[in-house]
Design a protein around this motif. Sequence first.
Motif, PDB file in Angstrom:
ATOM      1  N   ASN A 155       0.770  -1.117  -0.030  1.00  0.00           N
ATOM      2  CA  ASN A 155       0.019  -0.040  -0.050  1.00  0.00           C
ATOM      3  C   ASN A 155       0.863   1.255   0.036  1.00  0.00           C
ATOM      4  O   ASN A 155       0.999   2.092   0.954  1.00  0.00           O
ATOM      5  N   HIS A 173      -0.905   3.095  -4.846  1.00  0.00           N
ATOM      6  CA  HIS A 173      -1.894   2.234  -4.915  1.00  0.00           C
ATOM      7  C   HIS A 173      -2.992   3.153  -4.510  1.00  0.00           C
ATOM      8  O   HIS A 173      -3.048   4.270  -3.780  1.00  0.00           O
ATOM      9  N   LYS A 175      -5.884   2.824  -2.368  1.00  0.00           N
ATOM     10  CA  LYS A 175      -6.141   3.128  -1.171  1.00  0.00           C
ATOM     11  C   LYS A 175      -5.276   4.235  -0.399  1.00  0.00           C
ATOM     12  O   LYS A 175      -5.589   5.063   0.328  1.00  0.00           O
ATOM     13  N   ASN A 178      -5.645   7.802  -1.980  1.00  0.00           N
ATOM     14  CA  ASN A 178      -6.875   8.468  -1.309  1.00  0.00           C
ATOM     15  C   ASN A 178      -6.874   8.755   0.166  1.00  0.00           C
ATOM     16  O   ASN A 178      -7.026   9.754   0.555  1.00  0.00           O
ATOM     17  N   ALA A 179      -5.994   7.908   0.812  1.00  0.00           N
ATOM     18  CA  ALA A 179      -5.731   8.255   2.269  1.00  0.00           C
ATOM     19  C   ALA A 179      -5.077   9.302   2.578  1.00  0.00           C
ATOM     20  O   ALA A 179      -5.295  10.357   3.107  1.00  0.00           O
TER      21      ALA A 179
END
Length: 416
Positions: A155, A173, A175, A178-179
């Motif tokens: 990640n 990645h 995820k 986005n985080a």
Amino acid sequence: MNKLAFLFPGQGAQYIGMGSKLCENFSVAGQVFDEANEALDFDLKKLCLQGSMDELTKTENTQPAILTASVAAFKVYMQEIGIKPDYTAGHSLGELSALCCAGGIQFADAVRLVRQRGRLMQQAVPEGIGSMAAVSGVEKEIIEKECYLVSKEGNIVVVSNYNSLEQIVISGHVKAVNAVGEQLKSMGARVVYLKVSAPFHSPLMQPASDSFREELKKYNFCEMEWPVISNVTAKPYPSKDQIIDYLSVQITNPVKWQSTIEYLQNSSINKAVEMGPKAVLKNLLRSNTSISIFSSETTEDILHLKKKLISEKETETVNNGMMFITRCIATAVSTKNRNWDENMYQKGVVESYRKLVALKEELIKESTQPTEEHIEEALHLLKQILDTKLLPDNEQKDRLNKLFIETGLKSQIGSL
């Protein structure tokens, strides 16, 4: 004194119709597209001029399309204007365009290489796994820190593009991107998630980097005619020997565009031409007031460039001409004499010196600025004096080179 750079755009500058204006008015532009068709064995020209945006946006098509449009603009510029750059640089894909126009990669080879580069980058990560986002409104150190805190095995998110002082792009990645994006938004940053097919310039591109290195090994490269700045180092390529390594590593490393622009600024570049479609690089530099950037996409752009660069070049030659003649006189006086033949000295030194001084006095009397012919006459007289004084050839060359550089006339007068 003007110093010029050529800048070459990367992916994202494409649109249907790019290159059409130049092809309509300059046959050399059309010939570039025809050469690309032949090298790739498919109608890239038709795709660029009247194809579908869906097809053009496919990475394997986008990359050769932008490179071809950029080389077409470069060819038109060189035909119509011909003033060579002091430096060139390209953003990501644009680095291959820059290398091609500097003579480091043959055009047919460059087109084939970037098509394969596009395929490899697309294949490296399955669709839906990776993402990218443009971030502005927060310091780069904060962005780097948040990427570090979020990243872990499987990640990953990293900075992929240092585009300008106002914009940084992150990649990795979905995820993880986005985080970081949401965390930065909470800090007041503006985050725009990009519509891209893969997480470019991130460690996820390692398979593409490895495969592209093997592809590059199949080709031969040449020394560049002028300096090309690497995205990886933000410094010029030392030689052609770094092409394979730099272009391979570039796929997984961040694009150091802001550092590249700072290098150009520190090298006294004050004008740049964006060679290719749209004005993406010009927009990245909109807050930069030290470098004036010109487009080269239309006939009007070329005519404007022609008027601007050529007229300024002529003015620059004139303005520095009197300084050149004055320095010639000073060099003649300060050079030690090694020739004790009175007749030779009288004719080669005394008479030549009198002519040199008379040339300057006449220009002052008539309130006339020196032309290139006046400058060449001054150079001829100075060389006669140095030859007669028996100044060794290597010392002559050093002094004359210094004279050209100090007065900013080296490129205008030509090689010694």
